[in-house]
Design a protein around this motif. Structure first.
Motif, PDB file in Angstrom:
ATOM      1  N   MET A 109       0.840  -1.205   0.000  1.00 29.91           N
ATOM      2  CA  MET A 109       0.000   0.000   0.000  1.00 29.91           C
ATOM      3  C   MET A 109       0.876   1.257   0.000  1.00 29.91           C
ATOM      4  N   THR A 110       2.029   1.184   0.660  1.00 31.19           N
ATOM      5  CA  THR A 110       2.843   2.389   0.780  1.00 31.19           C
ATOM      6  C   THR A 110       4.089   2.360  -0.095  1.00 31.19           C
ATOM      7  N   SER A 111       4.414   1.211  -0.687  1.00 35.58           N
ATOM      8  CA  SER A 111       5.672   1.171  -1.417  1.00 35.58           C
ATOM      9  C   SER A 111       5.514   1.549  -2.883  1.00 35.58           C
ATOM     10  N   LEU A 112       4.277   1.869  -3.303  1.00 34.73           N
ATOM     11  CA  LEU A 112       4.086   2.385  -4.656  1.00 34.73           C
ATOM     12  C   LEU A 112       3.778   3.873  -4.578  1.00 34.73           C
ATOM     13  N   ASN A 113       4.326   4.620  -5.514  1.00 37.13           N
ATOM     14  CA  ASN A 113       4.105   6.061  -5.536  1.00 37.13           C
ATOM     15  C   ASN A 113       2.692   6.357  -6.048  1.00 37.13           C
ATOM     16  N   PRO A 114       1.871   7.033  -5.232  1.00 39.00           N
ATOM     17  CA  PRO A 114       0.464   7.209  -5.622  1.00 39.00           C
ATOM     18  C   PRO A 114       0.246   8.079  -6.858  1.00 39.00           C
ATOM     19  N   VAL A 115       1.237   8.895  -7.252  1.00 44.52           N
ATOM     20  CA  VAL A 115       0.981   9.826  -8.355  1.00 44.52           C
ATOM     21  C   VAL A 115       1.493   9.342  -9.711  1.00 44.52           C
ATOM     22  N   HIS A 116       2.129   8.174  -9.751  1.00 48.11           N
ATOM     23  CA  HIS A 116       2.565   7.649 -11.041  1.00 48.11           C
ATOM     24  C   HIS A 116       1.754   6.404 -11.394  1.00 48.11           C
ATOM     25  N   THR A 117       1.559   6.178 -12.697  1.00 46.41           N
ATOM     26  CA  THR A 117       0.877   4.957 -13.107  1.00 46.41           C
ATOM     27  C   THR A 117       1.789   3.765 -12.828  1.00 46.41           C
ATOM     28  N   VAL A 118       1.184   2.586 -12.683  1.00 42.36           N
ATOM     29  CA  VAL A 118       2.008   1.426 -12.351  1.00 42.36           C
ATOM     30  C   VAL A 118       2.978   1.104 -13.494  1.00 42.36           C
ATOM     31  N   GLY A 119       2.513   1.306 -14.722  1.00 42.99           N
ATOM     32  CA  GLY A 119       3.397   1.062 -15.866  1.00 42.99           C
ATOM     33  C   GLY A 119       4.644   1.931 -15.793  1.00 42.99           C
ATOM     34  N   HIS A 120       4.438   3.193 -15.468  1.00 47.57           N
ATOM     35  CA  HIS A 120       5.538   4.149 -15.329  1.00 47.57           C
ATOM     36  C   HIS A 120       6.509   3.682 -14.247  1.00 47.57           C
ATOM     37  N   GLN A 121       5.967   3.171 -13.150  1.00 44.50           N
ATOM     38  CA  GLN A 121       6.831   2.776 -12.036  1.00 44.50           C
ATOM     39  C   GLN A 121       7.662   1.538 -12.357  1.00 44.50           C
ATOM     40  N   ILE A 122       7.079   0.638 -13.144  1.00 47.69           N
ATOM     41  CA  ILE A 122       7.860  -0.535 -13.542  1.00 47.69           C
ATOM     42  C   ILE A 122       8.918  -0.105 -14.559  1.00 47.69           C
ATOM     43  N   ALA A 123       8.504   0.794 -15.468  1.00 46.78           N
ATOM     44  CA  ALA A 123       9.422   1.246 -16.516  1.00 46.78           C
ATOM     45  C   ALA A 123      10.603   2.026 -15.946  1.00 46.78           C
ATOM     46  N   GLU A 124      10.378   2.668 -14.794  1.00 48.16           N
ATOM     47  CA  GLU A 124      11.434   3.499 -14.204  1.00 48.16           C
ATOM     48  C   GLU A 124      12.711   2.691 -13.992  1.00 48.16           C
ATOM     49  N   SER A 125      12.537   1.512 -13.426  1.00 50.99           N
ATOM     50  CA  SER A 125      13.696   0.658 -13.153  1.00 50.99           C
ATOM     51  C   SER A 125      14.388   0.242 -14.451  1.00 50.99           C
ATOM     52  N   ILE A 126      13.570  -0.079 -15.465  1.00 47.97           N
ATOM     53  CA  ILE A 126      14.142  -0.496 -16.751  1.00 47.97           C
ATOM     54  C   ILE A 126      14.903   0.658 -17.392  1.00 47.97           C
ATOM     55  N   GLU A 127      14.306   1.862 -17.303  1.00 49.55           N
ATOM     56  CA  GLU A 127      14.949   3.046 -17.886  1.00 49.55           C
ATOM     57  C   GLU A 127      16.291   3.348 -17.233  1.00 49.55           C
ATOM     58  N   ILE A 128      16.344   3.123 -15.903  1.00 47.09           N
ATOM     59  CA  ILE A 128      17.576   3.436 -15.179  1.00 47.09           C
ATOM     60  C   ILE A 128      18.702   2.488 -15.584  1.00 47.09           C
ATOM     61  N   HIS A 129      18.362   1.213 -15.725  1.00 49.00           N
ATOM     62  CA  HIS A 129      19.434   0.231 -15.890  1.00 49.00           C
ATOM     63  C   HIS A 129      19.688  -0.219 -17.321  1.00 49.00           C
ATOM     64  N   ARG A 130      18.684  -0.130 -18.171  1.00 52.28           N
ATOM     65  CA  ARG A 130      18.885  -0.541 -19.559  1.00 52.28           C
ATOM     66  C   ARG A 130      18.867   0.706 -20.426  1.00 52.28           C
ATOM     67  N   LYS A 131      19.699   0.697 -21.423  1.00 46.81           N
ATOM     68  CA  LYS A 131      19.721   1.861 -22.317  1.00 46.81           C
ATOM     69  C   LYS A 131      18.596   1.723 -23.338  1.00 46.81           C
ATOM     70  N   VAL A 132      17.391   1.995 -22.906  1.00 45.49           N
ATOM     71  CA  VAL A 132      16.266   1.892 -23.836  1.00 45.49           C
ATOM     72  C   VAL A 132      15.445   3.171 -23.796  1.00 45.49           C
ATOM     73  N   SER A 133      14.662   3.373 -24.846  1.00 38.28           N
ATOM     74  CA  SER A 133      13.815   4.568 -24.895  1.00 38.28           C
ATOM     75  C   SER A 133      12.653   4.410 -23.924  1.00 38.28           C
ATOM     76  N   LYS A 134      12.016   5.529 -23.647  1.00 38.82           N
ATOM     77  CA  LYS A 134      10.881   5.517 -22.728  1.00 38.82           C
ATOM     78  C   LYS A 134       9.781   4.590 -23.247  1.00 38.82           C
TER      79      LYS A 134
END
Lengths: 334, 300
Positions: A109-134
């Motif tokens: 309940m508290t470990s997800l950021n309430p203002v971002h979509t879940v897709g965005h939150q999963i993508a965040e990790s991928i964006e940080i570590h893999r050199k891929v486009s948004k």
């Protein structure tokens, strides 16, 4: 680090004699007092203990995220695939976190950021570590959602639109997004009800095997341990007091505390039997008893127990215990 | 229940009405329930429209600036809705053109304050410890001085022009914003999703912008609305004592200042700019209060 032993390479994680204290102006909380943990590649270790036994602090040390400035790692080593985590630079740590080691949190309940979509939150990790486009990252995020059993169309919904079990699935998707080598699950099912617990555990276990990850499962539920773990470490007052394979711990438990834990479990076969609670309470971590920290609560207490800390005794190849009752590997006083 | 369901063709559609409400929509609905806030929004939108449409309402050079002595001190009439001032300029024209200056300088000053104060507050709140102490004690020193006085000192030191005035008022409001942003950041900092962001390897900058500040948006927005009102009042106050916008440029504060001599015989001359200031401040405050209530999830 130059001379790497062969068995060290097999170990995903190795924690040696870790000591972490929380130091504030008034008191010193001795959270972790010499923890030794080894997780072999592809295996799952269950870290079991009461609240305040130092489980979460140990887990955070693997990511070098022990809360500063109070939390101080006083000694010990944390080796991740042979590399020392504690001596990594901030940048190296950021590269490591999420890519090599990922964490699933207790409360979805508290470990997800309430203002971002879940897709965005999963993508965040991928964006940080893999050199891929948004765009690419979002596509991969959708695949991750499908993987944990959530329709990918829901990727642009917000956390509040999901139920607790689904949020925990999203959490798992975030943790697995970069397929880490080690997954830390910090009581991942405590906030969920029993049926959802079973589903989530099954999911974690399946995905872990699919990606050949090692896992550190932190819990105080011995049922979960029996279900998902290969090995078990029992933590008490910041020390590992007994360690072994599932069989060692569940069938041949040696430490009085471990026996107490199992004694406190209800047995569905013998409904009449009374539960045997361990007497007393966890010691105050600011004021630990001398010698063995368990001695004030122990039924088998001896004179030596209050005087010196028991050494680590190996009872077999896989099973070790820290207790004065066991002098030599063969001799057992119980 | 069954009849209600029948009203919607399918069961799915029936539930849709509850599900499809976004967060924004919910907030908006809560805002609409507050009548005073809606009135505030209405007034401020009206004033903004008047400011935007000022050139259509009255020509800046001929109506608001050029002295036209024969028409001086005329009472309100169809031609001059709010009358004319002591040198024959149409007060209506000066009010709408003055609104442009007040709103633009007010908003720009708060933008400056939000940018500097926000950055300082975010750094202080996020890092804590010694950094927090140093930044916040410096801010406390400035917070001791009344903002009019502080702005006055800055303008007096650097001279009076539009840019200096904006920066001066901006700097005067900086400590207030650093406090607001700091406290907002501190409440969000300890939340588990920030910790979670760290475990996936996000850098401090990414965490602050992506996870911390965006979650502080609500309380910051409320303060922005309320402080824009104070900033506009400060501009008027500075102009009134001659350190803000200089005549002949129309500004509500200096209109009050030049009109106050004629107040006894021609009250309308100060009524119009006074009313303009009053309505702007009131509507912004009502709007801010409404926003605070609407954005506070506890009052759902």
């Amino acid at each position: 680090m130059e001379i790497k032993k062969i068995n060290e390479q097999e170990n995903t994680l190795e924690i040696k004699n870790l000591v972490i204290h929380y130091i504030s102006d008034e008191e010193v909380v001795k959270a972790v007092n010499g923890v030794n943990i080894i997780i072999k590649a592809g295996k799952t270790l269950g870290l079991v203990g009461e609240t305040g036994a130092g489980k979460t602090t140990t887990a955070l040390s693997i990511l070098n995220l022990v809360p500063e400035p109070q939390g101080k790692i006083l000694s010990g080593e944390v080796l991740l695939e042979g590399r020392s985590v504690l001596s990594m630079s901030e940048h190296e740590l950021e590269v490591m976190r999420g890519d090599k080691v990922a964490m699933i949190f207790q409360d979805p309940m508290t470990s997800l950021n309430p203002v971002h979509t879940v897709g965005h939150q999963i993508a965040e990790s991928i964006e940080i570590h893999r050199k891929v486009s948004k765009h690419q990252a979002l596509k991969q995020a959708k695949e991750m959602l499908e993987l944990v059993g959530i329709p990918s169309e829901r990727s642009n919904e917000y956390p509040y639109q999901f139920s607790g079990g689904m949020k925990q699935r999203v959490d798992i998707a975030i943790a697995l997004a970069c397929s880490p080598d080690l997954l830390i699950a910090d009581e991942p099912t405590t906030a969920l009800d029993v049926t959802i617990q079973a589903q989530v555990l099954k999911l974690i276990n399946e995905l872990r095997q699919k990606y050949h990850m090692s896992m550190l499962m932190i819990t105080h539920d011995l049922g979960i341990v029996a279900e998902v773990c290969d090995e078990v470490s029992i933590a008490y007052a910041g020390r590992i007091i007994e360690h072994g394979t599932l069989e060692d711990i569940f069938d041949h438990m040696r430490h009085p505390y471990t026996k107490g834990l199992f004694g406190a479990l209800p047995d569905i076969g013998v409904r009449r039997s009374e539960l045997m609670p361990i007497k007393g309470l966890m010691p105050d971590p600011t004021n630990l008893p001398s010698g063995c920290p368990f001695h004030p609560r122990c039924d088998y207490v001896m004179e030596v127990c209050s005087q010196s800390l028991p050494e680590n005794k190996w009872l077999s190849e896989t099973h070790c215990v820290e207790c004065h009752l066991y002098k030599d590997t063969n001799e057992s006083m119980l | 229940m069954d009849e209600t369901v029948k009203k919607y063709t399918t069961r799915r559609e029936f539930f849709k009405q509850y599900k499809k409400k976004s967060r924004l929509q919910e907030t908006w609905n809560r805002f609409l329930r507050n009548k005073l806030a809606v009135i505030g929004l209405f007034i401020i939108v009206f004033i903004m429209l008047a400011a935007v449409a000022a050139p259509l309402i009255a020509n800046y050079d001929t109506d608001a600036i050029r002295i036209n002595v024969p028409d001086r001190l005329q009472s309100p009439s169809a031609k001059h809705i709010f009358g004319t001032d002591e040198v024959g300029r149409d007060i209506m024209a000066r009010i709408v053109h003055g609104a442009r200056i007040s709103l633009v300088v007010g908003c720009a000053a708060i933008a400056v304050a939000l940018f500097i104060g926000g950055a300082l507050g975010a750094i202080a709140g996020y890092s804590g410890g010694k950094i927090d102490d140093v930044i916040m004690r410096c801010m406390d020193v400035f917070l001791c001085l009344p903002d009019v006085l502080l702005a006055l000192a800055i303008v007096a030191a650097f001279g009076t022009n539009l840019v200096n005035l904006t920066v001066a008022i901006g700097l005067a409001f900086t400590p207030k914003f650093s406090r607001v942003v700091r406290s907002a950041v501190m409440t969000v900092r300890g939340v588990e999703y920030v910790e979670a962001a760290r475990t996936i390897g996000a850098t401090n900058t990414q965490i602050i912008t992506n996870h911390v500040l965006i979650n502080c948006f609500g309380p910051i927005m409320v303060q922005v609305t309320l402080y824009v009102a104070s900033a506009i009042l400060t501009i008027a106050a500075l102009s009134f004592i001659g350190l803000g916008i200089q005549a002949p440029i129309p500004e509500w504060g200096n209109m009050l200042a030049s009109g106050r001599v004629y107040m006894r015989d021609h009250a309308y001359i100060v009524m119009a700019p006074g009313l303009a200031i009053f309505l702007t401040i009131l509507s912004l405050n009502l709007l801010g209060d409404g926003l605070r209530d609407a954005l506070d999830p506890r009052l759902k």
